[in-house]
Motif scaffolding. Sequence first.
Motif, PDB file in Angstrom:
ATOM      1  N   GLY A   9     -67.741  -7.217  -9.727  1.00 19.92           N
ATOM      2  CA  GLY A   9     -66.799  -7.346 -10.844  1.00 19.92           C
ATOM      3  C   GLY A   9     -66.046  -8.665 -10.810  1.00 19.92           C
ATOM      4  N   THR A  11     -66.642 -11.336 -12.161  1.00 13.47           N
ATOM      5  CA  THR A  11     -66.655 -12.085 -13.432  1.00 13.47           C
ATOM      6  C   THR A  11     -65.689 -11.475 -14.450  1.00 13.47           C
ATOM      7  OG1 THR A  11     -68.448 -10.698 -14.232  1.00 13.47           O
ATOM      8  CG2 THR A  11     -69.091 -12.768 -13.172  1.00 13.47           C
ATOM      9  N   GLY A  12     -65.039 -10.357 -14.103  1.00 13.78           N
ATOM     10  CA  GLY A  12     -64.196  -9.648 -15.075  1.00 13.78           C
ATOM     11  C   GLY A  12     -62.762 -10.158 -15.092  1.00 13.78           C
ATOM     12  N   THR A  13     -61.929  -9.483 -15.868  1.00 17.75           N
ATOM     13  CA  THR A  13     -60.516  -9.886 -16.023  1.00 17.75           C
ATOM     14  C   THR A  13     -59.822  -9.939 -14.661  1.00 17.75           C
ATOM     15  OG1 THR A  13     -60.497  -8.775 -18.150  1.00 17.75           O
ATOM     16  CG2 THR A  13     -58.350  -9.262 -17.190  1.00 17.75           C
ATOM     17  N   LEU A  14     -59.872  -8.824 -13.939  1.00 19.76           N
ATOM     18  CA  LEU A  14     -59.238  -8.752 -12.625  1.00 19.76           C
ATOM     19  C   LEU A  14     -59.994  -9.616 -11.617  1.00 19.76           C
ATOM     20  CD1 LEU A  14     -57.207  -7.364 -10.672  1.00 19.76           C
ATOM     21  CD2 LEU A  14     -58.877  -5.515 -10.409  1.00 19.76           C
ATOM     22  N   THR A  33     -73.269  -9.730  -9.957  1.00 22.98           N
ATOM     23  CA  THR A  33     -73.132  -9.674 -11.410  1.00 22.98           C
ATOM     24  C   THR A  33     -74.479  -9.337 -12.040  1.00 22.98           C
ATOM     25  OG1 THR A  33     -72.724 -11.018 -13.395  1.00 22.98           O
ATOM     26  CG2 THR A  33     -73.387 -12.227 -11.429  1.00 22.98           C
ATOM     27  N   ARG A  34     -74.412  -8.742 -13.237  1.00 26.06           N
ATOM     28  CA  ARG A  34     -75.665  -8.479 -13.958  1.00 26.06           C
ATOM     29  C   ARG A  34     -76.194  -9.748 -14.597  1.00 26.06           C
ATOM     30  NH1 ARG A  34     -72.986  -3.941 -17.497  1.00 26.06           N
ATOM     31  NH2 ARG A  34     -71.369  -5.522 -17.230  1.00 26.06           N
ATOM     32  N   ASP A  49     -77.222  -4.704 -10.370  1.00 29.35           N
ATOM     33  CA  ASP A  49     -76.693  -3.758 -11.352  1.00 29.35           C
ATOM     34  C   ASP A  49     -76.345  -2.483 -10.593  1.00 29.35           C
ATOM     35  OD1 ASP A  49     -76.134  -1.930 -13.315  1.00 29.35           O
ATOM     36  OD2 ASP A  49     -77.745  -2.590 -14.645  1.00 29.35           O
ATOM     37  N   LEU A  50     -75.079  -2.215 -10.460  1.00 30.91           N
ATOM     38  CA  LEU A  50     -74.662  -1.070  -9.649  1.00 30.91           C
ATOM     39  C   LEU A  50     -74.921   0.257 -10.348  1.00 30.91           C
ATOM     40  CD1 LEU A  50     -71.410  -2.512  -8.043  1.00 30.91           C
ATOM     41  CD2 LEU A  50     -73.630  -2.152  -6.948  1.00 30.91           C
ATOM     42  N   LEU A  69     -64.730  -4.158  -7.528  1.00 31.24           N
ATOM     43  CA  LEU A  69     -63.958  -4.118  -8.771  1.00 31.24           C
ATOM     44  C   LEU A  69     -64.812  -3.775  -9.976  1.00 31.24           C
ATOM     45  CD1 LEU A  69     -62.104  -7.542  -8.241  1.00 31.24           C
ATOM     46  CD2 LEU A  69     -61.383  -5.286  -7.430  1.00 31.24           C
ATOM     47  N   GLY A  71     -66.474  -2.244 -12.891  1.00 30.42           N
ATOM     48  CA  GLY A  71     -66.128  -0.981 -13.523  1.00 30.42           C
ATOM     49  C   GLY A  71     -66.334  -1.028 -15.015  1.00 30.42           C
ATOM     50  N   TYR A 119     -63.401   8.561 -17.716  1.00 33.53           N
ATOM     51  CA  TYR A 119     -63.181   7.343 -16.921  1.00 33.53           C
ATOM     52  C   TYR A 119     -62.328   7.651 -15.684  1.00 33.53           C
ATOM     53  CZ  TYR A 119     -60.553   3.078 -15.745  1.00 33.53           C
ATOM     54  OH  TYR A 119     -59.949   2.046 -15.075  1.00 33.53           O
ATOM     55  N   LYS A 123     -63.262   7.522 -11.669  1.00 32.17           N
ATOM     56  CA  LYS A 123     -62.520   6.713 -10.684  1.00 32.17           C
ATOM     57  C   LYS A 123     -62.165   7.587  -9.479  1.00 32.17           C
ATOM     58  CE  LYS A 123     -61.669   2.838 -11.262  1.00 32.17           C
ATOM     59  NZ  LYS A 123     -62.610   1.671 -11.117  1.00 32.17           N
ATOM     60  N   GLN A 144     -52.407   0.467 -15.918  1.00 34.14           N
ATOM     61  CA  GLN A 144     -53.192  -0.354 -16.854  1.00 34.14           C
ATOM     62  C   GLN A 144     -52.680  -1.791 -16.843  1.00 34.14           C
ATOM     63  OE1 GLN A 144     -52.337   2.868 -17.719  1.00 34.14           O
ATOM     64  NE2 GLN A 144     -54.465   3.449 -17.376  1.00 34.14           N
ATOM     65  N   PHE A 145     -53.621  -2.702 -17.030  1.00 32.69           N
ATOM     66  CA  PHE A 145     -53.255  -4.115 -17.060  1.00 32.69           C
ATOM     67  C   PHE A 145     -52.694  -4.469 -18.440  1.00 32.69           C
ATOM     68  CE2 PHE A 145     -57.265  -4.620 -14.233  1.00 32.69           C
ATOM     69  CZ  PHE A 145     -56.605  -4.020 -13.175  1.00 32.69           C
TER      70      PHE A 145
HETATM   71  N1  NAP Z   1     -58.163  -2.678 -17.024  1.00 35.93           N
HETATM   72  C1  NAP Z   1     -57.203  -1.897 -16.502  1.00 35.93           C
HETATM   73  O1  NAP Z   1     -56.131  -1.656 -17.100  1.00 35.93           O
HETATM   74  C2  NAP Z   1     -57.411  -1.309 -15.115  1.00 35.93           C
HETATM   75  C3  NAP Z   1     -56.365  -0.596 -14.476  1.00 35.93           C
HETATM   76  C4  NAP Z   1     -56.599  -0.092 -13.185  1.00 35.93           C
HETATM   77  C5  NAP Z   1     -57.822  -0.277 -12.576  1.00 35.93           C
HETATM   78  N2  NAP Z   1     -58.806  -0.963 -13.233  1.00 35.93           N
HETATM   79  C6  NAP Z   1     -60.101  -1.183 -12.584  1.00 35.93           C
HETATM   80  O2  NAP Z   1     -60.201  -2.569 -12.297  1.00 35.93           O
HETATM   81  C7  NAP Z   1     -61.584  -2.956 -12.321  1.00 35.93           C
HETATM   82  C8  NAP Z   1     -61.736  -4.217 -13.144  1.00 35.93           C
HETATM   83  O3  NAP Z   1     -61.274  -3.987 -14.455  1.00 35.93           O
HETATM   84  P1  NAP Z   1     -61.317  -5.164 -15.539  1.00 35.93           P
HETATM   85  O4  NAP Z   1     -60.402  -4.751 -16.642  1.00 35.93           O
HETATM   86  O5  NAP Z   1     -61.127  -6.482 -14.863  1.00 35.93           O
HETATM   87  O6  NAP Z   1     -62.824  -5.026 -16.044  1.00 35.93           O
HETATM   88  P2  NAP Z   1     -63.696  -6.006 -16.950  1.00 35.93           P
HETATM   89  O7  NAP Z   1     -62.914  -7.224 -17.340  1.00 35.93           O
HETATM   90  O8  NAP Z   1     -64.255  -5.171 -18.045  1.00 35.93           O
HETATM   91  O9  NAP Z   1     -64.866  -6.458 -15.978  1.00 35.93           O
HETATM   92  C9  NAP Z   1     -65.822  -5.530 -15.560  1.00 35.93           C
HETATM   93  C10 NAP Z   1     -66.607  -6.151 -14.410  1.00 35.93           C
HETATM   94  O10 NAP Z   1     -67.486  -5.149 -13.905  1.00 35.93           O
HETATM   95  C11 NAP Z   1     -68.771  -5.722 -13.758  1.00 35.93           C
HETATM   96  N3  NAP Z   1     -69.773  -4.674 -14.020  1.00 35.93           N
HETATM   97  C12 NAP Z   1     -69.756  -3.771 -15.038  1.00 35.93           C
HETATM   98  N4  NAP Z   1     -70.837  -2.976 -14.958  1.00 35.93           N
HETATM   99  C13 NAP Z   1     -71.541  -3.375 -13.870  1.00 35.93           C
HETATM  100  C14 NAP Z   1     -72.743  -2.942 -13.267  1.00 35.93           C
HETATM  101  N5  NAP Z   1     -73.471  -1.930 -13.790  1.00 35.93           N
HETATM  102  N6  NAP Z   1     -73.169  -3.572 -12.157  1.00 35.93           N
HETATM  103  C15 NAP Z   1     -72.460  -4.596 -11.631  1.00 35.93           C
HETATM  104  N7  NAP Z   1     -71.308  -5.066 -12.164  1.00 35.93           N
HETATM  105  C16 NAP Z   1     -70.858  -4.453 -13.261  1.00 35.93           C
HETATM  106  C17 NAP Z   1     -68.859  -6.836 -14.797  1.00 35.93           C
HETATM  107  O11 NAP Z   1     -69.761  -7.820 -14.293  1.00 35.93           O
HETATM  108  P3  NAP Z   1     -70.958  -8.503 -15.129  1.00 35.93           P
HETATM  109  O12 NAP Z   1     -70.670  -8.246 -16.588  1.00 35.93           O
HETATM  110  O13 NAP Z   1     -70.867  -9.951 -14.751  1.00 35.93           O
HETATM  111  O14 NAP Z   1     -72.183  -7.836 -14.630  1.00 35.93           O
HETATM  112  C18 NAP Z   1     -67.430  -7.357 -14.817  1.00 35.93           C
HETATM  113  O15 NAP Z   1     -67.247  -8.355 -13.833  1.00 35.93           O
HETATM  114  C19 NAP Z   1     -62.353  -1.731 -12.816  1.00 35.93           C
HETATM  115  O16 NAP Z   1     -62.914  -1.064 -11.709  1.00 35.93           O
HETATM  116  C20 NAP Z   1     -61.296  -0.873 -13.458  1.00 35.93           C
HETATM  117  O17 NAP Z   1     -61.623   0.501 -13.426  1.00 35.93           O
HETATM  118  C21 NAP Z   1     -58.626  -1.488 -14.466  1.00 35.93           C
END
Ligand code: NAP
Length: 262
Positions: A9, A11-14, A33-34, A49-50, A69, A71, A119, A123, A144-145
């Motif tokens: 994860g 590459t994502g927001t967090l 990453t995918r 790909d997880l 991370l 998700g 969801y 978790k 939540q972020f």
């Molecule tokens: N957003 C919130 O408010 C919040 C609050 C608490 C906890 N969280 C947790 O924090 C984590 C990150 O959240 P985020 O908001 O930063 O998410 P995000 O911006 O949507 O990023 C999701 C990340 O997960 C990776 N991913 C998704 N499916 C995948 C797969 N099948 N295999 C491998 N990688 C995969 C993506 O990588 P690629 O696209 O590069 O493959 C991307 O880097 C999550 O686990 C979420 O549950 C989020």
Amino acid sequence: MNTPILVTGGTGTLGRYVVGRLREKGSEIRVLTRTPRPPADGVTYVAGDLATGDGAAAAVEGIGTIVHLAGTQKGDDVKARHLMAAAARAGAEHVVYISVVGADRTPVKSAIDRAMFGYVAAKRAAEEIVAASGVPYSTLRATQFHELAFQAVAAMAKLPVVFAPGGTSMQPIAADEVAARLVELALGEPQGLVADMGGPRIHSFAGLARSYLRATGRRRPIVSVPAPGAAARAFRAGANLTPEHAVGHQTWEDFLTQRLAI
Ligand SMILES: NC(=O)c1ccc[n+]([C@@H]2O[C@H](COP(=O)([O-])OP(=O)(O)OC[C@H]3O[C@@H](n4cnc5c(N)ncnc54)[C@H](OP(=O)(O)O)[C@@H]3O)[C@@H](O)[C@H]2O)c1
């Protein structure tokens, strides 16, 4: 020994904040990453790909610490199962997992609960998979972020009437502040389940929408509709909040001002 840290994860927001902060500390990073890309600035990308487990074994090879991370709305339990099986086989020393506040106190039993709160159940299941994997772990539950709250209210404000989940509040936190804590955990010893992390203030969903509308100069009626089911009831009772751990600094209002200035 200095082995790279695997960030799923990344590459994502967090994840982008976590990777940036780990790089500042001098860690070598491998990102699963995918959509892999060429290496840059001390970060290498491996394809995986997880959801299927493809690439997981190669991603964890030679890794001591994993920050998990990756998700999505669905299937984080499956992703954790694939990653943790590979991590245990490879003898990983520490996995840091990000979960969500309320994962342990949101009953997701009926079809309605599963449709709306699947969801959260995934978790919780992922937390248990991490804990049972045999790999020493640190799990952090965050609220939540701001970034997610912003996306939610921006999407809701596209309609002529904003429908907010009635009686539900959020305690949004800056993703970068959560990233700082995850980096601290990743560079330390495994601690098991650590204290929750929440934003500085609690806002009703309708209040978040109202401040977004005001800040963007829009007028929309806001209608609060309570969601059905036991999980929604638990959220109304505050299962997704952690007022006793309101440790975040950046407020929603500050985030909104900053975000809308871009
Ligand atoms: N957003 C919130 O408010 C919040 C609050 C608490 C906890 N969280 C947790 O924090 C984590 C990150 O959240 P985020 O908001 O930063 O998410 P995000 O911006 O949507 O990023 C999701 C990340 O997960 C990776 N991913 C998704 N499916 C995948 C797969 N099948 N295999 C491998 N990688 C995969 C993506 O990588 P690629 O696209 O590069 O493959 C991307 O880097 C999550 O686990 C979420 O549950 C989020």
